[in-house]
Design an enzyme around this catalytic site. Structure first.
Site, PDB file in Angstrom:
ATOM      1  N   MET A  90       0.800  -1.215   0.000  1.00 14.82           N
ATOM      2  CA  MET A  90       0.000   0.000   0.000  1.00 14.82           C
ATOM      3  C   MET A  90       0.841   1.278   0.000  1.00 14.82           C
ATOM      4  O   MET A  90       0.586   2.212   0.761  1.00 14.82           O
ATOM      5  CB  MET A  90      -0.980  -0.030   1.181  1.00 14.82           C
ATOM      6  CG  MET A  90      -1.879  -1.271   1.176  1.00 14.82           C
ATOM      7  SD  MET A  90      -2.755  -1.557  -0.404  1.00 14.82           S
ATOM      8  CE  MET A  90      -4.232  -0.603  -0.117  1.00 14.82           C
ATOM      9  N   HIS A 109      -5.160  -5.306  -8.158  1.00 14.26           N
ATOM     10  CA  HIS A 109      -6.057  -4.351  -7.495  1.00 14.26           C
ATOM     11  C   HIS A 109      -7.479  -4.894  -7.517  1.00 14.26           C
ATOM     12  O   HIS A 109      -7.931  -5.387  -8.543  1.00 14.26           O
ATOM     13  CB  HIS A 109      -5.969  -2.991  -8.199  1.00 14.26           C
ATOM     14  CG  HIS A 109      -6.780  -1.943  -7.529  1.00 14.26           C
ATOM     15  ND1 HIS A 109      -6.377  -1.331  -6.357  1.00 14.26           N
ATOM     16  CD2 HIS A 109      -7.999  -1.431  -7.820  1.00 14.26           C
ATOM     17  CE1 HIS A 109      -7.303  -0.460  -5.980  1.00 14.26           C
ATOM     18  NE2 HIS A 109      -8.306  -0.516  -6.843  1.00 14.26           N
TER      19      HIS A 109
HETATM   20  C1  GAR Z   1      -5.740  -7.188  -2.086  1.00 16.12           C
HETATM   21  O1  GAR Z   1      -7.132  -7.189  -2.276  1.00 16.12           O
HETATM   22  C2  GAR Z   1      -5.055  -6.340  -3.131  1.00 16.12           C
HETATM   23  O2  GAR Z   1      -5.650  -6.411  -4.395  1.00 16.12           O
HETATM   24  C3  GAR Z   1      -5.214  -4.963  -2.543  1.00 16.12           C
HETATM   25  O3  GAR Z   1      -4.907  -5.167  -1.176  1.00 16.12           O
HETATM   26  C4  GAR Z   1      -5.386  -6.449  -0.792  1.00 16.12           C
HETATM   27  C5  GAR Z   1      -4.308  -7.170  -0.007  1.00 16.12           C
HETATM   28  O4  GAR Z   1      -4.799  -8.377   0.523  1.00 16.12           O
HETATM   29  N1  GAR Z   1      -4.360  -3.997  -3.180  1.00 16.12           N
HETATM   30  C6  GAR Z   1      -4.710  -2.721  -3.375  1.00 16.12           C
HETATM   31  O5  GAR Z   1      -5.746  -2.250  -2.961  1.00 16.12           O
HETATM   32  C7  GAR Z   1      -3.714  -1.900  -4.152  1.00 16.12           C
HETATM   33  N2  GAR Z   1      -4.191  -0.575  -4.363  1.00 16.12           N
HETATM   34  P1  GAR Z   1      -3.804  -9.508   1.010  1.00 16.12           P
HETATM   35  O6  GAR Z   1      -2.796  -8.842   1.932  1.00 16.12           O
HETATM   36  O7  GAR Z   1      -4.662 -10.489   1.748  1.00 16.12           O
HETATM   37  O8  GAR Z   1      -3.136 -10.090  -0.208  1.00 16.12           O
END
Ligand code: GAR
Length: 186
Positions: A90, A109
Site C-alpha cells: 500500500m 487491485h
Molecule cells: C488485495 O485485495 C489487493 O488487491 C489490494 O490489497 C489487498 C491485499 O490483501 N491492493 C490494493 O488495494 C492496491 N491498491 P492480502 O494482503 O490479503 O493479499
C-alpha cells in the site's frame, strides 16, 4: 523459473496464494524475497513459515523515499529478483525502483480499473452501488493503480454483503494473479 520478489503490507493472502502456486509448480516462479514496509504485518509470519527471505523496511526510518527504496533495492539485487510483484503493497512505487525494474513491476487491485483506484476499492465500489466489480492485474507506473492493464476478471456484487463480496474478489485475485503471471513469464 522466474525469480520474483513479492511486496506486501497486510495479511498477505495473495502472497500466500503465490507461494503455494510456486510450491505446487502451478506458477513458473520462485519467490526469492518478500518485501514489506510493515514489519508487524501478518504477511511476515507467512513468509517466515514458508522459509522465504524477508526484507522489512520501515519508511519512517529514512528521510526520503529514495533512501528507503535504495535499501529495498540492495536487498532485491542481493536476491537476484527479476520481477517485482505487488500484492497489497500500500505505497506508491518511486523512481528508484521504477528505474531499476522498467516494465518489470506488476500490481493487483480489487476493482475493474480505472474505477475505484486507491484504498478500500471494494468498499468504494459497494458504496457506489455497482452491481459488477472485479480484479485487475496491471503494469506499475508512477501513478496510483494506473499503468497498462494485463488482465481483468469481473465479479458480481453480492447485494448488501461486503464481506461475501470481498471473499469472492479475493478468491478471484488468487487465481487471476497466477494466470496473468504465468502468461507473462512464459
Ligand atoms: C488485495 O485485495 C489487493 O488487491 C489490494 O490489497 C489487498 C491485499 O490483501 N491492493 C490494493 O488495494 C492496491 N491498491 P492480502 O494482503 O490479503 O493479499
Amino acid at each position: 523459473k522466474m525469480k520474483i520478489a513479492v511486496f506486501a503490507s497486510g495479511s498477505g493472502s495473495n502472497f500466500g496464494a503465490l507461494a503455494e502456486a510456486c510450491e505446487k509448480g502451478e506458477l513458473n516462479a520462485e519467490i526469492v524475497l518478500m518485501v514489506t514496509n510493515k514489519p508487524e504485518a501478518f504477511v511476515v509470519e507467512r513468509a517466515r513459515k514458508a522459509n522465504i527471505p524477508i526484507a522489512a523496511v520501515r519508511p519512517k526510518d529514512y528521510e526520503t523515499k529514495e533512501a528507503y527504496e535504495e535499501v529495498i533495492l540492495a536487498a532485491l539485487r542481493e536476491s537476484e529478483a527479476e520481477w517485482l510483484i505487488l500484492a497489497g503493497y500500500m505505497r506508491l512505487v518511486g523512481q528508484t525502483l521504477l528505474k531499476a525494474y522498467p516494465s518489470k513491476i506488476i500490481n493487483i487491485h480489487p476493482s475493474l480499473l480505472p474505477s475505484f483506484p486507491g484504498k478500500d476499492a471494494i468498499g468504494q465500489a459497494m458504496g457506489h452501488g455497482v452491481k459488477v466489480t472485479g480484479v485487475t492485474v496491471h503494469l506499475v507506473d508512477e501513478g496510483m493503480d494506473t499503468g497498462p492493464i494485463l488482465a481483468q476478471r469481473a465479479v458480481d456484487v453480492i447485494d448488501g454483503d461486503v464481506e461475501k463480496t470481498a471473499e469472492a474478489i479475493h478468491a478471484v485475485e488468487h487465481e487471476l494473479y497466477k494466470d496473468a503471471l504465468n502468461k507473462l513469464f512464459c
